[in-house]
Design a protein around this motif. Structure first.
Motif, PDB file in Angstrom:
ATOM      1  N   GLY A   1       4.841   1.557  -4.675  1.00  0.00           N
ATOM      2  CA  GLY A   1       4.602   2.785  -5.416  1.00  0.00           C
ATOM      3  C   GLY A   1       5.490   3.936  -4.973  1.00  0.00           C
ATOM      4  N   ASP A   2       5.004   5.137  -5.274  1.00  0.00           N
ATOM      5  CA  ASP A   2       5.768   6.347  -4.978  1.00  0.00           C
ATOM      6  C   ASP A   2       5.052   7.163  -3.904  1.00  0.00           C
ATOM      7  OD1 ASP A   2       3.619   7.472  -6.395  1.00  0.00           O
ATOM      8  OD2 ASP A   2       4.765   7.684  -8.243  1.00  0.00           O
ATOM      9  N   SER A   3       5.094   8.486  -4.011  1.00  0.00           N
ATOM     10  CA  SER A   3       4.484   9.349  -2.994  1.00  0.00           C
ATOM     11  C   SER A   3       2.976   9.190  -2.912  1.00  0.00           C
ATOM     12  CB  SER A   3       4.834  10.815  -3.273  1.00  0.00           C
ATOM     13  OG  SER A   3       4.411  11.201  -4.574  1.00  0.00           O
ATOM     14  N   LEU A   4       2.339   8.746  -3.990  1.00  0.00           N
ATOM     15  CA  LEU A   4       0.894   8.545  -3.951  1.00  0.00           C
ATOM     16  C   LEU A   4       0.539   7.340  -3.089  1.00  0.00           C
ATOM     17  CD1 LEU A   4      -0.197   9.278  -7.630  1.00  0.00           C
ATOM     18  CD2 LEU A   4       0.234  10.854  -5.743  1.00  0.00           C
ATOM     19  N   THR A   5       1.431   6.377  -3.026  1.00  0.00           N
ATOM     20  CA  THR A   5       1.243   5.226  -2.150  1.00  0.00           C
ATOM     21  C   THR A   5       1.681   5.555  -0.725  1.00  0.00           C
ATOM     22  OG1 THR A   5       1.514   3.689  -3.996  1.00  0.00           O
ATOM     23  CG2 THR A   5       1.905   2.805  -1.789  1.00  0.00           C
ATOM     24  N   TRP A   6       2.725   6.350  -0.593  1.00  0.00           N
ATOM     25  CA  TRP A   6       3.201   6.797   0.713  1.00  0.00           C
ATOM     26  C   TRP A   6       2.172   7.699   1.397  1.00  0.00           C
ATOM     27  CZ3 TRP A   6       4.838  11.553   2.902  1.00  0.00           C
ATOM     28  CH2 TRP A   6       5.618  11.448   4.066  1.00  0.00           C
ATOM     29  N   GLY A   7       1.456   8.496   0.563  1.00  0.00           N
ATOM     30  CA  GLY A   7       0.414   9.368   1.099  1.00  0.00           C
ATOM     31  C   GLY A   7       0.823  10.808   1.272  1.00  0.00           C
ATOM     32  N   ALA A   8       1.664  11.332   0.384  1.00  0.00           N
ATOM     33  CA  ALA A   8       2.139  12.709   0.493  1.00  0.00           C
ATOM     34  C   ALA A   8       0.991  13.714   0.335  1.00  0.00           C
ATOM     35  CB  ALA A   8       3.208  12.980  -0.560  1.00  0.00           C
ATOM     36  N   VAL A   9       1.000  14.729   1.182  1.00  0.00           N
ATOM     37  CA  VAL A   9       0.017  15.813   1.117  1.00  0.00           C
ATOM     38  C   VAL A   9       0.573  16.905   0.221  1.00  0.00           C
ATOM     39  CG1 VAL A   9      -1.272  17.534   2.444  1.00  0.00           C
ATOM     40  CG2 VAL A   9      -0.796  15.286   3.442  1.00  0.00           C
TER      41      VAL A   9
ATOM     42  N   GLU B   1       2.262  -1.369   2.916  1.00  0.00           N
ATOM     43  CA  GLU B   1       2.578  -0.086   2.278  1.00  0.00           C
ATOM     44  C   GLU B   1       4.074  -0.024   1.965  1.00  0.00           C
ATOM     45  OE1 GLU B   1       0.191   3.526   3.921  1.00  0.00           O
ATOM     46  OE2 GLU B   1       0.838   2.336   5.637  1.00  0.00           O
ATOM     47  N   GLU B   2       4.411   0.105   0.702  1.00  0.00           N
ATOM     48  CA  GLU B   2       5.803   0.295   0.296  1.00  0.00           C
ATOM     49  C   GLU B   2       5.862   1.438  -0.716  1.00  0.00           C
ATOM     50  OE1 GLU B   2       8.631  -0.559   1.252  1.00  0.00           O
ATOM     51  OE2 GLU B   2       8.346  -2.340   2.519  1.00  0.00           O
ATOM     52  N   GLY B   3       5.576   2.638  -0.218  1.00  0.00           N
ATOM     53  CA  GLY B   3       5.637   3.828  -1.049  1.00  0.00           C
ATOM     54  C   GLY B   3       6.885   4.641  -0.733  1.00  0.00           C
ATOM     55  N   LEU B   4       7.529   5.161  -1.762  1.00  0.00           N
ATOM     56  CA  LEU B   4       8.712   6.008  -1.602  1.00  0.00           C
ATOM     57  C   LEU B   4       8.536   7.242  -2.470  1.00  0.00           C
ATOM     58  CD1 LEU B   4      11.658   6.557  -0.673  1.00  0.00           C
ATOM     59  CD2 LEU B   4      12.392   5.263  -2.695  1.00  0.00           C
TER      60      LEU B   4
ATOM     61  N   ASN C   1      -9.267  11.641  -2.482  1.00  0.00           N
ATOM     62  CA  ASN C   1      -8.890  10.928  -3.698  1.00  0.00           C
ATOM     63  C   ASN C   1      -7.939   9.766  -3.441  1.00  0.00           C
ATOM     64  OD1 ASN C   1      -9.999  12.189  -6.377  1.00  0.00           O
ATOM     65  ND2 ASN C   1      -9.660  13.899  -4.980  1.00  0.00           N
ATOM     66  N   THR C   2      -7.093   9.870  -2.426  1.00  0.00           N
ATOM     67  CA  THR C   2      -6.292   8.679  -2.104  1.00  0.00           C
ATOM     68  C   THR C   2      -7.193   7.597  -1.535  1.00  0.00           C
ATOM     69  OG1 THR C   2      -4.309   7.834  -1.015  1.00  0.00           O
ATOM     70  CG2 THR C   2      -5.580   9.455   0.225  1.00  0.00           C
ATOM     71  N   ALA C   3      -8.170   7.983  -0.732  1.00  0.00           N
ATOM     72  CA  ALA C   3      -9.123   6.995  -0.214  1.00  0.00           C
ATOM     73  C   ALA C   3      -9.944   6.376  -1.342  1.00  0.00           C
ATOM     74  CB  ALA C   3     -10.040   7.640   0.824  1.00  0.00           C
TER      75      ALA C   3
ATOM     76  N   LEU D   1       1.959  20.071  -1.362  1.00  0.00           N
ATOM     77  CA  LEU D   1       2.639  21.280  -0.890  1.00  0.00           C
ATOM     78  C   LEU D   1       2.986  21.272   0.597  1.00  0.00           C
ATOM     79  CD1 LEU D   1       1.063  24.305  -2.807  1.00  0.00           C
ATOM     80  CD2 LEU D   1       3.148  23.052  -3.288  1.00  0.00           C
ATOM     81  N   LYS D   2       2.933  20.119   1.229  1.00  0.00           N
ATOM     82  CA  LYS D   2       3.286  20.036   2.640  1.00  0.00           C
ATOM     83  C   LYS D   2       4.175  18.810   2.858  1.00  0.00           C
ATOM     84  CE  LYS D   2      -1.006  22.158   4.299  1.00  0.00           C
ATOM     85  NZ  LYS D   2      -2.209  21.989   5.155  1.00  0.00           N
ATOM     86  N   SER D   3       5.111  18.945   3.755  1.00  0.00           N
ATOM     87  CA  SER D   3       5.960  17.800   4.086  1.00  0.00           C
ATOM     88  C   SER D   3       5.243  16.949   5.131  1.00  0.00           C
ATOM     89  CB  SER D   3       7.312  18.295   4.617  1.00  0.00           C
ATOM     90  OG  SER D   3       8.001  19.022   3.620  1.00  0.00           O
ATOM     91  N   LEU D   4       4.058  16.505   4.752  1.00  0.00           N
ATOM     92  CA  LEU D   4       3.201  15.733   5.639  1.00  0.00           C
ATOM     93  C   LEU D   4       2.690  14.500   4.919  1.00  0.00           C
ATOM     94  CD1 LEU D   4       1.037  18.624   7.152  1.00  0.00           C
ATOM     95  CD2 LEU D   4       2.897  17.408   8.294  1.00  0.00           C
ATOM     96  N   ARG D   5       2.206  13.543   5.707  1.00  0.00           N
ATOM     97  CA  ARG D   5       1.645  12.310   5.190  1.00  0.00           C
ATOM     98  C   ARG D   5       0.189  12.211   5.614  1.00  0.00           C
ATOM     99  NH1 ARG D   5       4.447   6.386   6.422  1.00  0.00           N
ATOM    100  NH2 ARG D   5       3.617   5.289   4.573  1.00  0.00           N
ATOM    101  N   HIS D   6      -0.664  11.779   4.684  1.00  0.00           N
ATOM    102  CA  HIS D   6      -2.066  11.592   5.038  1.00  0.00           C
ATOM    103  C   HIS D   6      -2.199  10.598   6.191  1.00  0.00           C
ATOM    104  CE1 HIS D   6      -3.849  13.984   1.885  1.00  0.00           C
ATOM    105  NE2 HIS D   6      -3.221  13.307   0.932  1.00  0.00           N
ATOM    106  N   PRO D   7      -3.240  10.731   7.003  1.00  0.00           N
ATOM    107  CA  PRO D   7      -3.446   9.779   8.094  1.00  0.00           C
ATOM    108  C   PRO D   7      -3.534   8.343   7.587  1.00  0.00           C
ATOM    109  CG  PRO D   7      -4.890  11.676   8.362  1.00  0.00           C
ATOM    110  CD  PRO D   7      -4.257  11.798   7.005  1.00  0.00           C
ATOM    111  N   PHE D   8      -3.157   7.418   8.425  1.00  0.00           N
ATOM    112  CA  PHE D   8      -3.120   6.000   8.081  1.00  0.00           C
ATOM    113  C   PHE D   8      -4.424   5.523   7.460  1.00  0.00           C
ATOM    114  CE2 PHE D   8      -3.788   1.529   9.081  1.00  0.00           C
ATOM    115  CZ  PHE D   8      -2.571   0.945   8.782  1.00  0.00           C
ATOM    116  N   ASP D   9      -5.549   5.929   8.030  1.00  0.00           N
ATOM    117  CA  ASP D   9      -6.824   5.347   7.619  1.00  0.00           C
ATOM    118  C   ASP D   9      -7.377   5.874   6.312  1.00  0.00           C
ATOM    119  OD1 ASP D   9      -7.347   7.853   8.692  1.00  0.00           O
ATOM    120  OD2 ASP D   9      -9.233   7.248   9.626  1.00  0.00           O
ATOM    121  N   VAL D  10      -6.730   6.910   5.708  1.00  0.00           N
ATOM    122  CA  VAL D  10      -7.212   7.403   4.414  1.00  0.00           C
ATOM    123  C   VAL D  10      -6.247   7.093   3.275  1.00  0.00           C
ATOM    124  CG1 VAL D  10      -8.564   9.246   5.476  1.00  0.00           C
ATOM    125  CG2 VAL D  10      -6.246   9.745   4.656  1.00  0.00           C
TER     126      VAL D  10
END
Length: 212
Positions: free
Chosen positions: A8-16, A45-48, A194-196, A18-27
């Protein structure tokens, strides 16, 4: 143990939002799905960020075309029992100006690539599940509104077109709008809940597909 590729894309990668951050692994949804399967499968996980189905993005330095990446990943991670593909939002944003119908044509090509791939003959070909991302929502953030505000209504058409493609191609389909919604902070990404929720919503679906 079953092997599942989450492509997938950033939704699979876990983008937060408005922040250049990634959601924690477990969520992040692939890992929530894996946890819900109780050790019976691993989810890769293969999100870009910015990945499209098949369309190049001339504004990006890194290749975002999913059709370029998918074959390499199929070989990298085989044997696979299930491929989950969730793409489409970046197909209809500013750089590509595509419609939901065009994204569905791109999704159809990805399915074809996965079906025709020369898998190791010692393993069965993987099953395929396609998902539309949750539709875009209104945001007060000016930059993101310019990026994809025009595409909100078009994003609402993705489930209809993807369901048709899934039926035509004989693959599985899941509408993520049933369990999740985008974060209005930027209108297109997901908060942790919502990602969880996508991962949790997929648990019974994947159990049925893989019979586990």
């Amino acid at each position: 143990m079953k092997n599942i590729l989450a492509f997938g894309d950033s939704l699979t990668w876990g983008a937060v939002a408005l922040k250049s951050l990634r959601h924690p692994f477990d969520v992040r949804w692939p890992n929530v799905l894996a946890a819900g399967l109780g050790g019976k499968a691993r989810v890769i996980e293969e999100g870009l960020n910015g990945r499209t189905t098949v369309f190049p993005d001339p504004t990006e330095d890194v290749e975002r075309n999913g059709a370029v990446a998918l074959p390499m990943l199929l070989k990298t991670h085989e044997p696979l029992d299930l491929i989950i593909i969730m793409l489409g939002t970046n197909d209809i944003k500013y750089a590509n100006r595509c419609r939901a119908f065009d994204a569905s044509m791109g999704m159809s090509r990805l399915i074809g690539l996965a079906k025709r791939f020369p898998y190791n003959e010692n393993y069965a070909s993987p099953k395929i599940l396609i998902m539309n991302p949750p539709h875009l929502v209104k945001t007060d953030d000016e930059w993101f509104n310019d990026l994809w505000g025009h595409a909100i209504e078009e994003s609402k058409l993705l489930p209809k077109h993807y369901a048709r493609v899934a039926q035509e191609e004989g693959v599985h389909f899941f509408d993520t709008n049933a369990v999740a919604k985008c974060d209005p902070t930027d209108g297109g990404h997901l908060d942790s809940a919502n990602t969880a929720a996508i991962g949790m919503g997929l648990v019974p679906v994947v159990k049925k597909i893989l019979e586990i």
